[in-house]
Design an enzyme around this catalytic site. Structure first.
Site, mmCIF file in Angstrom:
data_model
loop_
_atom_site.group_PDB
_atom_site.id
_atom_site.type_symbol
_atom_site.label_atom_id
_atom_site.label_comp_id
_atom_site.label_asym_id
_atom_site.label_seq_id
_atom_site.Cartn_x
_atom_site.Cartn_y
_atom_site.Cartn_z
ATOM 1 N N ASP A 12 0.808 -1.229 0.000
ATOM 2 C CA ASP A 12 0.000 0.000 0.000
ATOM 3 C C ASP A 12 0.841 1.279 0.000
ATOM 4 O OD1 ASP A 12 -2.155 -1.730 0.062
ATOM 5 O OD2 ASP A 12 -2.434 -1.563 2.228
ATOM 6 N N LYS A 15 1.811 2.019 -5.202
ATOM 7 C CA LYS A 15 2.426 1.485 -6.423
ATOM 8 C C LYS A 15 1.520 1.691 -7.639
ATOM 9 C CE LYS A 15 2.604 -2.488 -4.332
ATOM 10 N NZ LYS A 15 2.232 -2.116 -2.953
ATOM 11 N N GLY A 17 -0.667 3.968 -8.311
ATOM 12 C CA GLY A 17 -0.636 5.347 -8.792
ATOM 13 C C GLY A 17 0.625 5.637 -9.592
ATOM 14 N N GLY A 39 -4.371 -4.573 -3.707
ATOM 15 C CA GLY A 39 -5.404 -3.569 -3.959
ATOM 16 C C GLY A 39 -4.668 -2.321 -4.389
ATOM 17 N N HIS A 40 -4.672 -2.042 -5.677
ATOM 18 C CA HIS A 40 -3.902 -0.912 -6.204
ATOM 19 C C HIS A 40 -4.862 0.187 -6.656
ATOM 20 C CE1 HIS A 40 -0.197 -3.652 -7.141
ATOM 21 N NE2 HIS A 40 -0.577 -3.681 -5.882
ATOM 22 N N ARG A 139 3.753 -29.284 -6.111
ATOM 23 C CA ARG A 139 3.533 -29.926 -7.407
ATOM 24 C C ARG A 139 2.172 -30.620 -7.504
ATOM 25 N NH1 ARG A 139 9.342 -32.520 -6.961
ATOM 26 N NH2 ARG A 139 8.448 -32.750 -4.909
ATOM 27 N N GLN A 225 2.259 -6.052 -3.113
ATOM 28 C CA GLN A 225 2.798 -6.161 -1.744
ATOM 29 C C GLN A 225 4.080 -5.330 -1.613
ATOM 30 O OE1 GLN A 225 1.759 -9.542 -3.270
ATOM 31 N NE2 GLN A 225 -0.156 -8.641 -2.650
ATOM 32 N N ARG A 327 -5.485 0.721 10.316
ATOM 33 C CA ARG A 327 -4.194 0.078 10.045
ATOM 34 C C ARG A 327 -3.183 0.561 11.071
ATOM 35 N NH1 ARG A 327 -4.220 1.652 3.788
ATOM 36 N NH2 ARG A 327 -5.728 0.134 3.058
ATOM 37 N N HIS A 353 2.735 10.374 -0.204
ATOM 38 C CA HIS A 353 2.098 10.775 1.054
ATOM 39 C C HIS A 353 2.875 11.854 1.807
ATOM 40 C CE1 HIS A 353 -1.380 8.055 1.556
ATOM 41 N NE2 HIS A 353 -0.685 7.231 0.801
HETATM 42 P P1 GDP Z 1 -0.652 0.139 -3.584
HETATM 43 O O1 GDP Z 1 -1.229 -1.125 -3.074
HETATM 44 O O2 GDP Z 1 0.812 0.266 -3.345
HETATM 45 O O3 GDP Z 1 -0.986 0.408 -5.034
HETATM 46 O O4 GDP Z 1 -1.316 1.298 -2.745
HETATM 47 P P2 GDP Z 1 -2.880 1.420 -2.325
HETATM 48 O O5 GDP Z 1 -3.637 1.887 -3.495
HETATM 49 O O6 GDP Z 1 -3.344 0.188 -1.645
HETATM 50 O O7 GDP Z 1 -2.799 2.500 -1.189
HETATM 51 C C1 GDP Z 1 -2.340 3.779 -1.406
HETATM 52 C C2 GDP Z 1 -3.455 4.766 -1.024
HETATM 53 O O8 GDP Z 1 -2.882 6.060 -0.858
HETATM 54 C C3 GDP Z 1 -4.486 4.921 -2.127
HETATM 55 O O9 GDP Z 1 -5.707 5.278 -1.576
HETATM 56 C C4 GDP Z 1 -3.896 6.041 -2.964
HETATM 57 O O10 GDP Z 1 -4.870 6.741 -3.727
HETATM 58 C C5 GDP Z 1 -3.331 6.928 -1.883
HETATM 59 N N1 GDP Z 1 -2.141 7.700 -2.272
HETATM 60 C C6 GDP Z 1 -1.122 7.345 -3.087
HETATM 61 N N2 GDP Z 1 -0.188 8.324 -3.120
HETATM 62 C C7 GDP Z 1 -0.617 9.302 -2.291
HETATM 63 C C8 GDP Z 1 -0.075 10.564 -1.873
HETATM 64 O O11 GDP Z 1 1.002 10.989 -2.275
HETATM 65 N N3 GDP Z 1 -0.838 11.279 -0.989
HETATM 66 C C9 GDP Z 1 -2.027 10.850 -0.511
HETATM 67 N N4 GDP Z 1 -2.692 11.619 0.359
HETATM 68 N N5 GDP Z 1 -2.565 9.667 -0.881
HETATM 69 C C10 GDP Z 1 -1.871 8.909 -1.751
HETATM 70 P P1 IMO Z 2 -0.702 -4.296 -2.184
HETATM 71 O O1 IMO Z 2 -0.243 -4.864 -3.500
HETATM 72 C C1 IMO Z 2 -0.760 -4.614 2.168
HETATM 73 C C2 IMO Z 2 -0.490 -8.673 3.842
HETATM 74 C C3 IMO Z 2 -1.669 -9.220 4.596
HETATM 75 C C4 IMO Z 2 -0.973 -10.175 5.548
HETATM 76 C C5 IMO Z 2 0.164 -10.741 4.698
HETATM 77 C C6 IMO Z 2 -0.145 -12.086 4.055
HETATM 78 O O2 IMO Z 2 -2.027 -3.635 -2.256
HETATM 79 O O3 IMO Z 2 0.366 -3.454 -1.580
HETATM 80 P P2 IMO Z 2 -1.704 -12.874 2.056
HETATM 81 O O4 IMO Z 2 -3.177 -12.718 1.834
HETATM 82 O O5 IMO Z 2 -0.872 -12.297 0.978
HETATM 83 O O6 IMO Z 2 -1.314 -14.297 2.355
HETATM 84 O O7 IMO Z 2 -1.411 -12.038 3.412
HETATM 85 O O8 IMO Z 2 0.400 -9.771 3.702
HETATM 86 N N1 IMO Z 2 -0.787 -8.179 2.474
HETATM 87 C C7 IMO Z 2 -0.818 -6.887 2.119
HETATM 88 N N2 IMO Z 2 -0.706 -5.770 2.847
HETATM 89 N N3 IMO Z 2 -0.885 -4.522 0.837
HETATM 90 C C8 IMO Z 2 -0.965 -5.630 0.077
HETATM 91 O O9 IMO Z 2 -0.965 -5.602 -1.277
HETATM 92 C C9 IMO Z 2 -0.990 -6.885 0.724
HETATM 93 N N4 IMO Z 2 -1.087 -8.160 0.284
HETATM 94 C C10 IMO Z 2 -0.946 -8.942 1.366
HETATM 95 O O10 IMO Z 2 -2.350 -8.203 5.282
HETATM 96 O O11 IMO Z 2 -0.385 -9.483 6.629
HETATM 97 MG MG MG Z 3 -2.742 -1.776 -1.829
#
Ligand code: GDP
Ligand code: IMO
Ligand code: MG
Length: 459
Positions: A12, A15, A17, A39-40, A139, A225, A327, A353
């Site tokens: 999170d 990535k 973005g 979740g991107h 396997r 991740q 979180r 951020h």
């Molecule tokens: P990812 O899993 O790495 O793609 O990240 P996520 O989408 O799960 O989480 C990032 C969250 O922060 C999302 O809601 C983005 O829209 C938001 N975000 C990303 N960059 C920034 C930033 O520079 N500032 C703020 N305020 N939010 C951001």
């Molecule tokens: P993105 O790509 C944040 C965390 C879970 C748990 C551990 C193992 O959006 O950054 P899993 O279901 O993969 O076996 O869970 O990894 N986790 C993440 N935390 N962002 C993610 O993906 C994650 N994918 C898995 O919360 O601690």
């Molecule tokens: Mg995410």
């Protein structure tokens, strides 16, 4: 050429973005590991897209590939594609025939095993990720290519499903339902295979990507991740079951390490830490019940760390997208970032951020650790130790920076680097110099237009 996007921390980091921003110049966007545990987010004006499996380039209409290192749940993949189509996008997704399939019993077992693990539970997303990778290594997995060949599919299911039934009922005492029924699974997954074939979605991933590269196309590898969740380099066992670090690209997409290394490898950094799940976290502020080990509520009502955590959590929207659960949050952890930069060979970083931390009097980082061994000796570390037990014995040595004001970030983006408050520039320069990598971009908001781009890897 290629550009690889890797999470530097615990997922999170933003990535999706960054893939969207740099994806402007890309012809193909490839996921090389993970599955619908990701979740991107891509924010485009009023529209927010949350993508779990469809590579983030879909928002720009770029072809997306799920590489052989991914685990694919066809049900959620099709749901996501259909939902995006309803919103007016036309995702063109190709799936590696060598990728493994998440079946319903993997999800059921993920849930059961998490409960049984108790203190060792990572707090998984319960999407069946771990059990599917287990079957790959054991396997006994079902691959995407098998869905296209009913004879093979039936043979695979007939071998593996009775084992899963026995595991559920005899080891865990859970009544196996239709998730463990060979005939029902065969019918459903054969149909998924037909849809994959009808829509010409399956590819020989390595061959496909190398041909595109030979034709001069530009490819973005979209990590899911983050490094501290990597099964080899993360905080085992509180990790995911794949390799998000850049080494995962070569294996997970079939593109040679030299080709990956010829392009940029960009580490995505959140300006602080956030974590969903359990395990130690040396720079954590306050705690979250059920996730922070040994935590059962704030020490007192006006605990400073707790109020800082609450501030960052609210400003950064650090609540689970599905559950709404808070979180865990903490200060930037430099040993974690040094470890990530080294294991993936970052050529650049993007720090997101920066707006979230605005308004704090001071911003702190964990610069290094002092680890106390079991014998009571202390040791200074500038990177993450190899075991999680050692990591739990690390105390962060903090460094404090002046905070920066909340400003009109749209003006800042227009003005570029010089437009950032001076204290923010000092902070970002420190991070970049400590890691000895260039700063490629700075995120000051979630939207596509809310990023200061300093370097474009495709230029
Ligand atoms: P990812 O899993 O790495 O793609 O990240 P996520 O989408 O799960 O989480 C990032 C969250 O922060 C999302 O809601 C983005 O829209 C938001 N975000 C990303 N960059 C920034 C930033 O520079 N500032 C703020 N305020 N939010 C951001
Ligand atoms: P993105 O790509 C944040 C965390 C879970 C748990 C551990 C193992 O959006 O950054 P899993 O279901 O993969 O076996 O869970 O990894 N986790 C993440 N935390 N962002 C993610 O993906 C994650 N994918 C898995 O919360 O601690
Ligand atoms: Mg995410």
């Amino acid at each position: 050429m290629t550009v690889t996007i890797v999470g530097s921390q615990l997922g999170d980091e933003g990535k999706g973005g960054v893939v969207d921003i740099y994806g402007d110049g890309a012809d193909v966007v490839v996921r090389y590991q993970g599955g619908d545990n990701a979740g991107h987010t891509v924010v485009l004006g009023e529209e927010t897209y949350k993508l779990s499996l469809v590579p983030s380039g879909a928002v720009r209409g770029t072809v997306g590939v799920l590489g052989n290192g991914c685990v694919v749940n066809p049900e959620t993949l099709f749901e996501e594609i259909d939902a995006l189509r309803e919103r007016g996008l036309d995702p063109d997704v190709r799936v590696a025939e060598r990728a493994h399939v998440i079946l319903p019993y993997h999800r059921v077992l993920d849930g059961i095993e998490e409960e049984a693990k108790d203190d060792l539970a990572a707090g998984t997303t319960k999407r069946g990720i771990g059990p599917t990778y287990e079957d790959k290594a054991g396997r006994r997995g079902v691959r995407v290519g098998d869905l296209l060949d009913p004879e093979v599919l039936r043979e695979r299911l007939e071998y593996v499903v009775p084992q899963k039934r026995a595991l559920a009922s005899e080891v865990y005492g859970v009544d196996p339902d239709e998730a463990f029924d060979v005939d029902a699974l065969f019918e459903t997954y054969r149909e998924y295979g037909e849809r994959l074939a009808d829509e010409e979605m399956t590819v020989n991933c390595s061959d496909y990507l190398n041909r595109r590269l030979d034709d001069g196309d530009d490819v973005v590898f979209e990590g899911a991740q983050g490094t501290a969740l990597d099964i080899d380099y993360g905080v085992y066992p509180y990790v995911t079951s794949s390799n998000p670090s850049a080494g995962g690209v070569a294996v997970g997409a079939g593109v040679a390490p030299a080709v990956v290394g010829d392009g940029d490898v960009i580490g995505i950094v959140k300006a602080y830490l956030s974590r969903v799940g359990t395990g130690p976290l040396p720079t954590e502020l306050g705690g979250v019940e059920g996730q922070t080990p040994g935590y059962d509520g704030p020490a007192d009502a006006d605990d400073e760390a707790e109020s800082l955590a609450a501030y960052i959590r609210d400003e950064g929207g650090e609540y689970g997208t599905v559950t709404g659960r808070p979180r865990r949050v903490g200060w930037l952890d430099m040993p974690m970032l040094r470890h990530a930069a080294r294991t993936s060979g970052f050529t650049g970083i993007v720090v997101n951020h920066v707006d979230t931390l605005a308004g704090l009097d001071e911003v702190t980082v964990g610069h290094s650790y002092t680890m106390t061994t079991r014998d009571g000796e202390t040791r200074e570390l500038d990177t993450m130790p190899p075991t999680t037990e050692q990591w739990a014995r690390c105390e962060a040595n903090l460094r404090t920076f002046d905070g920066w004001p909340d400003v009109d970030w749209a003006d800042v983006v227009d003005a570029g680097w010089e437009g950032l408050p001076e204290a923010a520039r000092t902070y970002l320069t420190y991070v970049s110099e400590e890691l000895d990598v260039d700063l490629y971009a700075v995120g000051v908001g979630p939207g596509r237009e809310e990023t200061i781009v300093l370097e474009d890897p495709f230029d």
